[in-house]
Design a protein around this motif. Structure first.
Motif, PDB file in Angstrom:
ATOM      1  N   HIS A 160      40.919  17.290  -1.831  1.00  0.00           N
ATOM      2  CA  HIS A 160      42.264  17.772  -1.335  1.00  0.00           C
ATOM      3  C   HIS A 160      43.271  17.510  -2.381  1.00  0.00           C
ATOM      4  CE1 HIS A 160      45.344  18.309   1.828  1.00  0.00           C
ATOM      5  NE2 HIS A 160      45.899  17.577   1.100  1.00  0.00           N
ATOM      6  N   ASN A 161      43.339  16.648  -3.414  1.00  0.00           N
ATOM      7  CA  ASN A 161      44.314  16.381  -4.260  1.00  0.00           C
ATOM      8  C   ASN A 161      43.859  17.324  -5.503  1.00  0.00           C
ATOM      9  OD1 ASN A 161      45.691  14.666  -3.004  1.00  0.00           O
ATOM     10  ND2 ASN A 161      44.557  12.873  -4.226  1.00  0.00           N
ATOM     11  N   ARG A 162      42.313  17.672  -5.789  1.00  0.00           N
ATOM     12  CA  ARG A 162      42.061  18.588  -6.692  1.00  0.00           C
ATOM     13  C   ARG A 162      42.530  19.996  -6.422  1.00  0.00           C
ATOM     14  NH1 ARG A 162      35.945  16.039  -6.831  1.00  0.00           N
ATOM     15  NH2 ARG A 162      36.399  14.564  -8.684  1.00  0.00           N
ATOM     16  N   ALA A 163      42.593  20.458  -5.289  1.00  0.00           N
ATOM     17  CA  ALA A 163      42.978  21.517  -4.893  1.00  0.00           C
ATOM     18  C   ALA A 163      44.294  22.031  -4.914  1.00  0.00           C
ATOM     19  CB  ALA A 163      42.486  21.879  -3.301  1.00  0.00           C
ATOM     20  N   LEU A 164      45.105  20.766  -4.417  1.00  0.00           N
ATOM     21  CA  LEU A 164      46.782  20.783  -4.688  1.00  0.00           C
ATOM     22  C   LEU A 164      47.198  21.279  -6.091  1.00  0.00           C
ATOM     23  CD1 LEU A 164      47.999  18.176  -2.376  1.00  0.00           C
ATOM     24  CD2 LEU A 164      47.814  20.571  -1.784  1.00  0.00           C
ATOM     25  N   ALA A 165      46.366  20.539  -6.982  1.00  0.00           N
ATOM     26  CA  ALA A 165      46.617  20.631  -8.241  1.00  0.00           C
ATOM     27  C   ALA A 165      46.393  22.064  -8.766  1.00  0.00           C
ATOM     28  CB  ALA A 165      45.825  19.621  -9.080  1.00  0.00           C
ATOM     29  N   GLN A 166      45.316  22.480  -8.185  1.00  0.00           N
ATOM     30  CA  GLN A 166      45.148  24.193  -8.611  1.00  0.00           C
ATOM     31  C   GLN A 166      45.957  25.292  -8.133  1.00  0.00           C
ATOM     32  OE1 GLN A 166      42.522  25.085 -10.863  1.00  0.00           O
ATOM     33  NE2 GLN A 166      42.054  22.913 -11.122  1.00  0.00           N
ATOM     34  N   ILE A 167      46.340  24.933  -6.928  1.00  0.00           N
ATOM     35  CA  ILE A 167      47.391  25.602  -6.412  1.00  0.00           C
ATOM     36  C   ILE A 167      48.628  25.526  -6.910  1.00  0.00           C
ATOM     37  CG2 ILE A 167      48.434  26.000  -4.129  1.00  0.00           C
ATOM     38  CD1 ILE A 167      45.899  24.790  -2.546  1.00  0.00           C
ATOM     39  N   ALA A 168      49.182  24.308  -7.164  1.00  0.00           N
ATOM     40  CA  ALA A 168      50.485  24.176  -7.871  1.00  0.00           C
ATOM     41  C   ALA A 168      50.460  24.958  -9.454  1.00  0.00           C
ATOM     42  CB  ALA A 168      50.736  22.684  -8.140  1.00  0.00           C
ATOM     43  N   ALA A 169      49.218  25.001  -9.903  1.00  0.00           N
ATOM     44  CA  ALA A 169      49.270  25.490 -11.346  1.00  0.00           C
ATOM     45  C   ALA A 169      49.225  27.083 -11.235  1.00  0.00           C
ATOM     46  CB  ALA A 169      48.001  25.055 -12.139  1.00  0.00           C
ATOM     47  N   LYS A 170      48.511  27.617 -10.087  1.00  0.00           N
ATOM     48  CA  LYS A 170      48.740  28.848 -10.092  1.00  0.00           C
ATOM     49  C   LYS A 170      49.916  29.515  -9.641  1.00  0.00           C
ATOM     50  CE  LYS A 170      46.216  32.939  -9.355  1.00  0.00           C
ATOM     51  NZ  LYS A 170      45.835  33.659 -10.713  1.00  0.00           N
ATOM     52  N   ALA A 171      50.714  28.823  -8.631  1.00  0.00           N
ATOM     53  CA  ALA A 171      51.909  29.207  -8.278  1.00  0.00           C
ATOM     54  C   ALA A 171      53.087  28.731  -8.960  1.00  0.00           C
ATOM     55  CB  ALA A 171      51.988  28.676  -6.955  1.00  0.00           C
ATOM     56  N   HIS A 172      52.802  27.916 -10.077  1.00  0.00           N
ATOM     57  CA  HIS A 172      53.881  27.351 -10.928  1.00  0.00           C
ATOM     58  C   HIS A 172      54.918  26.703 -10.238  1.00  0.00           C
ATOM     59  CE1 HIS A 172      52.132  29.962 -14.095  1.00  0.00           C
ATOM     60  NE2 HIS A 172      52.077  30.905 -13.473  1.00  0.00           N
ATOM     61  N   THR A 173      54.153  25.710  -9.211  1.00  0.00           N
ATOM     62  CA  THR A 173      55.239  25.162  -8.538  1.00  0.00           C
ATOM     63  C   THR A 173      54.808  23.528  -8.379  1.00  0.00           C
ATOM     64  OG1 THR A 173      56.260  25.179  -6.300  1.00  0.00           O
ATOM     65  CG2 THR A 173      54.035  25.695  -6.504  1.00  0.00           C
ATOM     66  N   PRO A 174      55.853  22.706  -8.139  1.00  0.00           N
ATOM     67  CA  PRO A 174      55.309  21.312  -7.831  1.00  0.00           C
ATOM     68  C   PRO A 174      54.655  21.123  -6.603  1.00  0.00           C
ATOM     69  CG  PRO A 174      57.655  21.472  -8.081  1.00  0.00           C
ATOM     70  CD  PRO A 174      57.237  22.780  -8.090  1.00  0.00           C
ATOM     71  N   VAL A 175      53.520  20.139  -6.726  1.00  0.00           N
ATOM     72  CA  VAL A 175      52.560  19.950  -5.494  1.00  0.00           C
ATOM     73  C   VAL A 175      53.320  19.550  -4.159  1.00  0.00           C
ATOM     74  CG1 VAL A 175      50.359  19.391  -6.698  1.00  0.00           C
ATOM     75  CG2 VAL A 175      52.178  17.559  -6.128  1.00  0.00           C
ATOM     76  N   GLU A 215      37.699  33.280  -3.770  1.00  0.00           N
ATOM     77  CA  GLU A 215      36.389  32.864  -3.723  1.00  0.00           C
ATOM     78  C   GLU A 215      35.467  33.027  -4.951  1.00  0.00           C
ATOM     79  OE1 GLU A 215      35.235  36.429  -1.135  1.00  0.00           O
ATOM     80  OE2 GLU A 215      33.183  35.879  -1.216  1.00  0.00           O
ATOM     81  N   ASN A 216      36.060  33.365  -5.929  1.00  0.00           N
ATOM     82  CA  ASN A 216      35.247  33.119  -7.447  1.00  0.00           C
ATOM     83  C   ASN A 216      35.917  32.280  -8.303  1.00  0.00           C
ATOM     84  OD1 ASN A 216      33.351  35.067  -6.507  1.00  0.00           O
ATOM     85  ND2 ASN A 216      34.615  36.626  -6.916  1.00  0.00           N
ATOM     86  N   HIS A 217      37.122  32.017  -8.032  1.00  0.00           N
ATOM     87  CA  HIS A 217      37.776  31.058  -9.043  1.00  0.00           C
ATOM     88  C   HIS A 217      38.079  29.654  -8.371  1.00  0.00           C
ATOM     89  CE1 HIS A 217      39.662  29.410 -12.470  1.00  0.00           C
ATOM     90  NE2 HIS A 217      40.628  29.133 -11.568  1.00  0.00           N
ATOM     91  N   PHE A 218      38.881  29.842  -7.390  1.00  0.00           N
ATOM     92  CA  PHE A 218      39.481  28.489  -6.776  1.00  0.00           C
ATOM     93  C   PHE A 218      38.409  27.634  -6.146  1.00  0.00           C
ATOM     94  CE2 PHE A 218      41.246  26.798  -2.818  1.00  0.00           C
ATOM     95  CZ  PHE A 218      41.872  25.558  -3.294  1.00  0.00           C
ATOM     96  N   ILE A 219      37.518  28.323  -5.027  1.00  0.00           N
ATOM     97  CA  ILE A 219      36.606  27.423  -4.332  1.00  0.00           C
ATOM     98  C   ILE A 219      35.604  26.653  -5.442  1.00  0.00           C
ATOM     99  CG2 ILE A 219      34.876  27.648  -2.573  1.00  0.00           C
ATOM    100  CD1 ILE A 219      36.529  29.661  -1.230  1.00  0.00           C
ATOM    101  N   PRO A 220      35.134  27.800  -6.259  1.00  0.00           N
ATOM    102  CA  PRO A 220      34.082  26.984  -7.163  1.00  0.00           C
ATOM    103  C   PRO A 220      35.066  25.872  -8.169  1.00  0.00           C
ATOM    104  CG  PRO A 220      34.104  29.439  -7.492  1.00  0.00           C
ATOM    105  CD  PRO A 220      34.985  29.108  -6.605  1.00  0.00           C
ATOM    106  N   THR A 221      35.944  26.210  -8.408  1.00  0.00           N
ATOM    107  CA  THR A 221      36.626  25.071  -9.308  1.00  0.00           C
ATOM    108  C   THR A 221      36.847  23.933  -8.611  1.00  0.00           C
ATOM    109  OG1 THR A 221      37.834  26.757 -10.691  1.00  0.00           O
ATOM    110  CG2 THR A 221      38.778  24.521 -10.578  1.00  0.00           C
TER     111      THR A 221
END
Ligand code: NAD
Ligand code: LMR
Length: 326
Positions: A160-175, A215-221
């Motif tokens: 869960h935390n790993r995913a939040l970090a990826q989403i935050a980086a993609k959206a340029h926003t704090p977790v 599908e090809n970046h977020f989920i595998p990462t």
């Protein structure tokens, strides 16, 4: 000061143990006003190493640390415990899947489940970290029929935390601006990190990314992050795993959240996941309890991913069923 609570940690001489114990002792799990007694468990060969860790714990002079015991019998380590972190288990190496650990680690959780059955109190909270965590939690519950299975959970908070970090980086926003994200399924490469309902600053995250990225970046990462860390570090995640374990237990015990967290918990049949299987769901926490978030809409893509992880969990369960009978 309040009465101390008792926190058992297995695998206390291991690398997660080393990253976890000092933070619990410092009051990061239950707050600065709650004294804790640590009840550590290790195999006999590692007891000397744990004694060294205990010396270091003493040398921190933490105001919240009210005592430490070192044990090699799980019944002693779990006796009177309010919280139990089941960390002690073999980690995987490069090229392995977590389920390759199943046959070797299952016997640890059978033995520790039986010990829990003998000594655990009614209000116990158990978090299984040792891999494969979901099926080990299921094994523990099967071996402890006197314990309410809802009290035996598995860790998907790191995913869960790993995913939040990826989403935050993609959206340029704090977790902290991210809501309604969750991990479904197994703590394995079949897990489904689901952004279908996720918002960032109140806006749907799916408006910012296309299906190819999901599908090809977020989920595998996210689902391969554990393997990437092993590849880079030569050892599996430890500090981030300890952090996630602490957050899982803290939020379950004293948290309150209208947002979702991810926890591996025994299914109550929600979302057609068979009852009893330990599956990661979106949960709310509050009042010392977790509840599986209801009425989350599931589209075709999500359903297929959720079923693939379910199938793997059923296979893992079937692979160890025979060991439980013995
Ligand atoms: N769920 C997750 O997100 C997650 C994250 C990271 C690691 N893990 C898993 O956590 C486990 C521990 O990882 P680690 O890096 O600390 O490993 P490690 O090898 O550094 O430490 C494991 C410790 O457990 C001890 N141990 C073995 N059998 C035991 C038993 N029967 N009772 C008590 N202690 C016992 C070992 O002596 C060792 O000291 C591994 O299975 C790893 O794959 C899970
Ligand atoms: O990947 C591993 O084997 C360790 C842990 O489960 C992780 O996700 O980092």
């Amino acid at each position: 000061m309040k009465q101390p609570v008792r926190i058992a940690v297995t695998g206390a001489a291991g690398q997660i143990g080393y990253a976890l114990l000092f933070r619990i002792a410092a009051g990061e799990m239950l707050g600065p006003k709650q004294p804790v007694i640590l009840q550590l468990l290790e195999i006999p060969d590692a007891v000397k190493a744990v004694e060294g860790v205990v010396m270091e714990l003493e040398d921190c002079a933490f105001p919240t640390l009210a005592g430490v015991t070192v044990n090699s019998d799980p019944r002693q380590a779990f006796d009177g415990a309010d919280y139990i972190f089941l960390v002690g288990a073999k980690p995987r190496g490069p090229g392995m899947e977590r389920k390759d650990l199943l046959q070797g680690n299952a016997k640890i959780f059978i033995e520790q489940g039986r010990a829990l059955n003998e000594v655990a109190g009614r209000d116990i909270r158990v978090l299984v970290v040792g891999n494969p965590a979901n099926t080990n939690a299921w094994i523990t519950a099967q071996s402890a029929p006197n314990v309410d299975p809802k009290r035996i959970t598995a860790m998907t908070r790191l995913d869960h935390n790993r995913a939040l970090a990826q989403i935050a980086a993609k959206a340029h926003t704090p977790v902290t601006t991210i809501k309604n994200f969750c991990i479904w399924g197994n703590h394995s490469s079949t897990q489904y990190p689901d952004v279908s309902h996720t918002t960032v600053n109140g806006r749907p995250f799916r408006d910012l990314v296309d299906q190819d990225w999901v599908e090809n970046h977020f989920i595998p990462t996210v689902s391969q992050r554990g393997a990437a860390i092993i590849e880079a570090r030569g050892a599996s995640s430890a500090a981030s795993a300890a952090n996630a374990a602490l957050e899982h237990m803290r939020d379950w015990a004293i948290g309150k959240s209208s947002d979702w967290l991810s926890m591996g918990v025994p299914s109550d049949g929600s979302y057609d996941i068979p009852e009893g299987l330990v599956y990661s769901f979106p949960v709310h926490v509050g009042g010392g309890h977790y509840t599986i978030a209801q009425n989350v809409s599931i589209d075709e893509f999500s359903r297929a991913r959720m079923l693939a992880s379910l199938k793997e969990l059923e296979e893992e369960r079937d692979a160890v069923k025979g060991m439980l009978a013995g």
